[in-house]
Design a protein around this motif. Sequence first.
Motif, PDB file in Angstrom:
ATOM      1  N   LEU A 169      11.557   1.701   2.104  1.00 47.93           N
ATOM      2  CA  LEU A 169      10.147   1.923   2.794  1.00 47.93           C
ATOM      3  C   LEU A 169      10.580  -0.018   3.470  1.00 47.93           C
ATOM      4  O   LEU A 169      10.181  -0.531   4.244  1.00 47.93           O
ATOM      5  N   LEU A 229       3.486   6.024  -2.881  1.00 49.70           N
ATOM      6  CA  LEU A 229       5.193   6.433  -2.117  1.00 49.70           C
ATOM      7  C   LEU A 229       5.007   6.724  -4.038  1.00 49.70           C
ATOM      8  O   LEU A 229       5.875   7.639  -4.540  1.00 49.70           O
ATOM      9  N   HIS A 241       0.713  -1.311   0.001  1.00 49.96           N
ATOM     10  CA  HIS A 241       0.010   0.192   0.121  1.00 49.96           C
ATOM     11  C   HIS A 241       0.380   1.309  -0.527  1.00 49.96           C
ATOM     12  O   HIS A 241       0.529   2.321  -0.854  1.00 49.96           O
ATOM     13  N   TRP A 242       1.652   1.233   1.044  1.00 50.62           N
ATOM     14  CA  TRP A 242       2.971   2.516   1.157  1.00 50.62           C
ATOM     15  C   TRP A 242       3.964   2.501  -0.176  1.00 50.62           C
ATOM     16  O   TRP A 242       3.755   3.802  -0.689  1.00 50.62           O
TER      17      TRP A 242
END
Length: 137
Positions: free
Chosen positions: A134, A94, A89-90
């Motif tokens: 991440l 991004l 998701h991140w």
Amino acid sequence: MDQSFTLAYWCVLIAALLPMVCAYIAKGGGGIGRTREQGGFDNNDPRGWLLRQTGLPARANAAQANSFEGLPFFIGAVIIAHQLGAAQHWLDLLALAYVLLRALYIALYVADRATLRSLTWAAGMAVNVAILFLGYR
């Protein structure tokens, strides 16, 4: 690990196509539709022709060069984040933010808005670094 073609991977494709948008702007803003004799785009010497341009075509060509320069880091960051198992998701958010910032960067470059362009470039670089880290544990 999920083997699907993620939004982040789609963003890599879009980022790879953005320099072509810049090239179209550079060539279109400087003479597509005019003959070489009239100063129009010279496909026999495209790099030489682009080097002689000023204003919008020159800025679009510079944005194209910068877009190519930033592409390897973005591709690498996305791949590394995927390999490290970053939260999808991140990563997707991004990567999308990066592409949107790059599109804004190009628009600001072409519009000759240097300060905003530089701030947008810095934001894009920060997002790219965030993508890289991440998956860091």
